[in-house]
Design an enzyme around this catalytic site. Structure first.
Site, PDB file in Angstrom:
ATOM      1  N   TYR A 143      -6.586   2.925   8.675  1.00  0.00           N
ATOM      2  CA  TYR A 143      -7.073   3.698   7.509  1.00  0.00           C
ATOM      3  C   TYR A 143      -8.700   3.766   7.459  1.00  0.00           C
ATOM      4  CZ  TYR A 143      -2.761   3.895   4.812  1.00  0.00           C
ATOM      5  OH  TYR A 143      -1.589   4.537   4.268  1.00  0.00           O
ATOM      6  N   LYS A 194       3.092  -4.999  15.668  1.00  0.00           N
ATOM      7  CA  LYS A 194       3.445  -4.628  16.800  1.00  0.00           C
ATOM      8  C   LYS A 194       2.931  -5.372  18.182  1.00  0.00           C
ATOM      9  CE  LYS A 194       5.864  -1.271  17.878  1.00  0.00           C
ATOM     10  NZ  LYS A 194       7.408  -1.230  18.666  1.00  0.00           N
ATOM     11  N   ASP A 227       8.861  -2.323  13.662  1.00  0.00           N
ATOM     12  CA  ASP A 227       9.987  -1.434  13.884  1.00  0.00           C
ATOM     13  C   ASP A 227      11.285  -2.257  13.522  1.00  0.00           C
ATOM     14  OD1 ASP A 227       9.885  -2.855  16.330  1.00  0.00           O
ATOM     15  OD2 ASP A 227      10.519  -1.237  17.479  1.00  0.00           O
ATOM     16  N   ASP A 251       1.963   0.246   4.282  1.00  0.00           N
ATOM     17  CA  ASP A 251       2.381   1.641   3.637  1.00  0.00           C
ATOM     18  C   ASP A 251       3.654   2.227   3.886  1.00  0.00           C
ATOM     19  OD1 ASP A 251       1.537   4.042   2.187  1.00  0.00           O
ATOM     20  OD2 ASP A 251       1.633   5.235   4.056  1.00  0.00           O
ATOM     21  N   ASP A 255       7.222   1.595   1.251  1.00  0.00           N
ATOM     22  CA  ASP A 255       8.090   2.720   0.763  1.00  0.00           C
ATOM     23  C   ASP A 255       9.351   2.530   0.851  1.00  0.00           C
ATOM     24  OD1 ASP A 255       6.079   4.363  -0.246  1.00  0.00           O
ATOM     25  OD2 ASP A 255       6.793   6.401   0.762  1.00  0.00           O
TER      26      ASP A 255
HETATM   27  C1  IPM Z   1       0.169   4.461  -0.962  1.00  0.00           C
HETATM   28  C2  IPM Z   1      -0.071   5.732  -0.888  1.00  0.00           C
HETATM   29  C3  IPM Z   1      -1.604   5.954  -0.163  1.00  0.00           C
HETATM   30  C4  IPM Z   1      -1.893   5.320   1.178  1.00  0.00           C
HETATM   31  C5  IPM Z   1      -2.202   7.290  -0.128  1.00  0.00           C
HETATM   32  C6  IPM Z   1      -2.283   8.154  -1.544  1.00  0.00           C
HETATM   33  C7  IPM Z   1      -3.611   7.371   0.483  1.00  0.00           C
HETATM   34  O1  IPM Z   1       0.656   6.241   0.180  1.00  0.00           O
HETATM   35  O2  IPM Z   1      -0.679   3.691  -1.790  1.00  0.00           O
HETATM   36  O3  IPM Z   1       0.920   3.621  -0.515  1.00  0.00           O
HETATM   37  O4  IPM Z   1      -1.316   5.650   1.967  1.00  0.00           O
HETATM   38  O5  IPM Z   1      -2.189   4.099   0.877  1.00  0.00           O
HETATM   39 MG    MG Z   2       2.425   4.882   0.672  1.00  0.00          MG
END
Ligand code: IPM
Ligand code: MG
Length: 370
Positions: A143, A194, A227, A251, A255
């Site tokens: 990042y 990884k 993975d 990240d 999710d």
């Molecule tokens: C998160 C989001 C952010 C990230 C974006 C909005 C920059 O996806 O907080 O998970 O990638 O960290």
């Molecule tokens: Mg995210």
């Protein structure tokens, strides 16, 4: 009387203002009904800040965030600003907050609320009782790594570059947070990278193992390729307790873990810095979901992730575990009473708006405190 806590609310874009409106009602409830008092200020972040102030985060807002006891953020980003140059995009506002406040430890719990066990796309037996905590490194890795950019090549084509980079110190400080949290939970920690293809992964694995051996011999530490971890999360999620991982894998895995519970609209997060000598730490709390432009302005969004993020602020910034429990209990009761926003709607339940969900949560808090 203890002095009031300073909260900075940054509603941001899309559904951000709608869900943060409901958080404000919950904050007000605590301000009036409990021992803790809040001074709440509001500011702009993301596209809203671009429109109002010409940049995704103004220097004034940045300074205010640093001076606050906790920042509560809604969401940043949306189609209106998608074509701006990279450095001016709404998301840069969020990334600037994370970087300049040095919020290196991002806590993303994925918890199944029992009334929602059927909302998951996995079978209930895999989800019932689920309680995972992902600790994501938030200020390093690909990042922020340099060099980065897109360059023109002599043959007229282009080359995009990002750099994945981690130091011992960056790995150890986030791993330490994860070990400490694992110690307060089941005592199990899974570190994910990884190491089979990336040097940063090799270093990550070695440093986490070294720290575990030296300082946390009682924590059961395992290592898993990212993975495989993604696959194991859908195969048998309850094998995990705390997972620690880097910025990019975190990240994605967060999710995935969030969706195990049925809706991204349910999952909160806390981003924490290191405590200073007085024990105070910078902190930002935000839902895991994004700005959801498709449902913006329709009073349809689920405010629970943002409300639970405020509960995390009560727990991690203000050491008010009982008050945090109260918010979580209110969420559970509202769900048990059948209230559902569209994202978690199920047959036979009561479909409610963002505002109605906020009203139900405040009423549940009233009932719990009566
Ligand atoms: C998160 C989001 C952010 C990230 C974006 C909005 C920059 O996806 O907080 O998970 O990638 O960290
Ligand atoms: Mg995210």
């Amino acid at each position: 009387m203890a002095s009031n806590k300073k909260l900075l609310v940054l509603p941001g874009d899309g559904i951000g203002p709608e869900v943060m409106g409901q958080v404000r009602r919950v904050v007000d409830w605590f301000d009036k009904r409990r021992a803790v008092g809040f001074d709440v200020a509001e500011g702009f972040v993301g596209g809203a800040a671009i429109d109002a102030e010409g940049a995704p985060l103004s220097d004034e807002t940045m300074a205010e965030a640093m001076a606050s006891d906790a920042v509560l953020l809604g969401a940043a980003g949306g189609p209106k600003w998608d074509n701006l140059p990279f450095e001016q995009k709404p998301e840069r506002g969020l990334l600037r907050l994370r970087k300049e406040m040095d919020l290196f430890a991002n806590l993303r719990p994925a918890i199944c609320f029992e009334p929602l066990v059927d909302a998951s796309s996995l079978k209930p037996e895999f989800i019932s009782g689920l309680d995972i905590l992902i600790v994501r490194e938030l200020t390093g890795g690909v990042y922020f790594g340099e060099p980065r950019g897109i360059e023109d090549l002599p043959d007229g084509s282009r080359r995009g570059v990002n750099t994945q980079v981690y130091t011992t110190a960056e790995i150890q400080r986030v791993a330490r947070v994860a070990f400490e949290l694992a110690g307060k939970r089941s005592g199990r920690l899974c570190s994910t990278e990884k190491a089979n293809v990336m040097e940063t992964g090799v270093l990550w694995r070695q440093e986490v193992q070294k720290l575990g051996d030296a300082e946390y011999p009682d924590i059961e530490l395992t290592h898993m390729y990212a993975d495989n971890c993604a696959m194991q999360l859908v195969r048998n999620p309850k094998q995990f307790d705390v997972i620690v991982t880097d910025n990019l894998f975190g990240d994605m895995l967060s999710d995935e873990a969030a969706m195990l519970t049925g809706s991204l609209g349910m999952l909160p997060s806390a981003s924490l810095g290191a405590p200073d000598v007085t024990g105070r730490r910078m902190a930002l709390y935000e839902p895991v979901h994004g700005s959801a432009p498709d449902i913006t302005g329709q009073d349809k969004a689920n405010p629970i992730a943002s409300v639970l993020s405020f509960a995390m602020a009560l727990r991690y910034s203000f050491d008010l575990g009982d008050d945090a429990d109260l918010v979580e209990q209110a969420v559970n009761n509202v769900l048990a009473d059948g209230f559902r926003t569209a994202d978690i709607m199920q047959p036979g339940m009561k479909a409610v708006s963002t505002t109605d969900m906020g009203t139900a949560l405040v009423a549940a808090l009233d009932a719990l405190a009566a």
